[in-house]
Design a protein around this motif. Sequence first.
Motif, PDB file in Angstrom:
ATOM      1  N   THR A   1      -9.225  90.152   6.451  1.00 26.98           N
ATOM      2  CA  THR A   1      -8.393  90.962   7.006  1.00 26.98           C
ATOM      3  C   THR A   1      -9.180  92.023   7.886  1.00 26.98           C
ATOM      4  O   THR A   1      -7.685  91.692   9.070  1.00 26.98           O
ATOM      5  N   VAL A   2     -10.317  91.843   7.815  1.00 25.85           N
ATOM      6  CA  VAL A   2     -11.097  92.700   8.793  1.00 25.85           C
ATOM      7  C   VAL A   2     -11.199  91.711  10.081  1.00 25.85           C
ATOM      8  O   VAL A   2     -10.828  91.686  11.730  1.00 25.85           O
ATOM      9  N   LEU A   3     -10.910  90.331   9.705  1.00 25.96           N
ATOM     10  CA  LEU A   3     -11.711  89.343  10.875  1.00 25.96           C
ATOM     11  C   LEU A   3     -10.035  89.695  11.748  1.00 25.96           C
ATOM     12  O   LEU A   3     -10.120  89.002  13.239  1.00 25.96           O
ATOM     13  N   ASP A   4      -9.232  89.369  10.995  1.00 25.64           N
ATOM     14  CA  ASP A   4      -8.213  88.724  11.699  1.00 25.64           C
ATOM     15  C   ASP A   4      -7.472  90.693  12.404  1.00 25.64           C
ATOM     16  O   ASP A   4      -7.225  90.136  13.856  1.00 25.64           O
ATOM     17  N   LYS A   5      -8.428  91.492  11.740  1.00 23.71           N
ATOM     18  CA  LYS A   5      -8.445  92.965  12.821  1.00 23.71           C
ATOM     19  C   LYS A   5      -9.007  92.886  14.314  1.00 23.71           C
ATOM     20  O   LYS A   5      -8.660  93.187  15.751  1.00 23.71           O
ATOM     21  N   VAL A   6     -10.308  91.934  13.709  1.00 17.37           N
ATOM     22  CA  VAL A   6     -10.714  92.120  15.210  1.00 17.37           C
ATOM     23  C   VAL A   6     -10.484  90.271  16.338  1.00 17.37           C
ATOM     24  O   VAL A   6     -11.462  90.190  17.127  1.00 17.37           O
ATOM     25  N   ARG A   7      -9.886  90.083  15.490  1.00 23.00           N
ATOM     26  CA  ARG A   7      -9.236  88.137  16.295  1.00 23.00           C
ATOM     27  C   ARG A   7      -9.580  87.621  16.527  1.00 23.00           C
ATOM     28  O   ARG A   7     -10.096  86.768  16.868  1.00 23.00           O
ATOM     29  N   ALA A   8     -10.478  87.295  15.014  1.00 21.89           N
ATOM     30  CA  ALA A   8     -11.065  86.608  14.957  1.00 21.89           C
ATOM     31  C   ALA A   8     -10.159  85.546  14.035  1.00 21.89           C
ATOM     32  O   ALA A   8     -11.218  85.650  12.995  1.00 21.89           O
TER      33      ALA A   8
END
Length: 146
Positions: free
Chosen positions: A32-39
């Motif tokens: 979820t965090v990686l989604d937020k930083v577009r990874a």
Amino acid sequence: MDEGREAAGAGGRGESVWLGCVRAETLGECATVLDKVRARPEADLLRARRTRLLEAVNAIAWDGNWYKRATLDDGSWIGASSNDAGQIYLNPQTWAILTNAAPADRADAALARPRLFYTSHAADHAPRFRPSRAMSPTSNNTTANT
């Protein structure tokens, strides 16, 4: 055995079921965090790892009515219905539910079976806590019984 250090067993080859559930939850949260930083590729990788881990937990650690606790270094199970003692442990049940690792039907069983097991097996052996009148919610007495 120190499951908090990852492995169940002195040789470090055992596996903890509840820590597997926690790891799966952590993988999902990190995705979820990686989604937020577009990874997105990295997030997808973590989600795939989470899915495989949960599939393994549900395929291997489900004992028919509850989740087993762990394997030891030699591959033997703790918390299995085939064990003479220590058949049900609460940690893998609660963590399977808290982390959504357990499908709905298993979550229901993982809650119900320990309650049934502990109340039927321990009823004759466990000391019972009986609050005194001084401790009852309707009592104004704040002193403890001696």
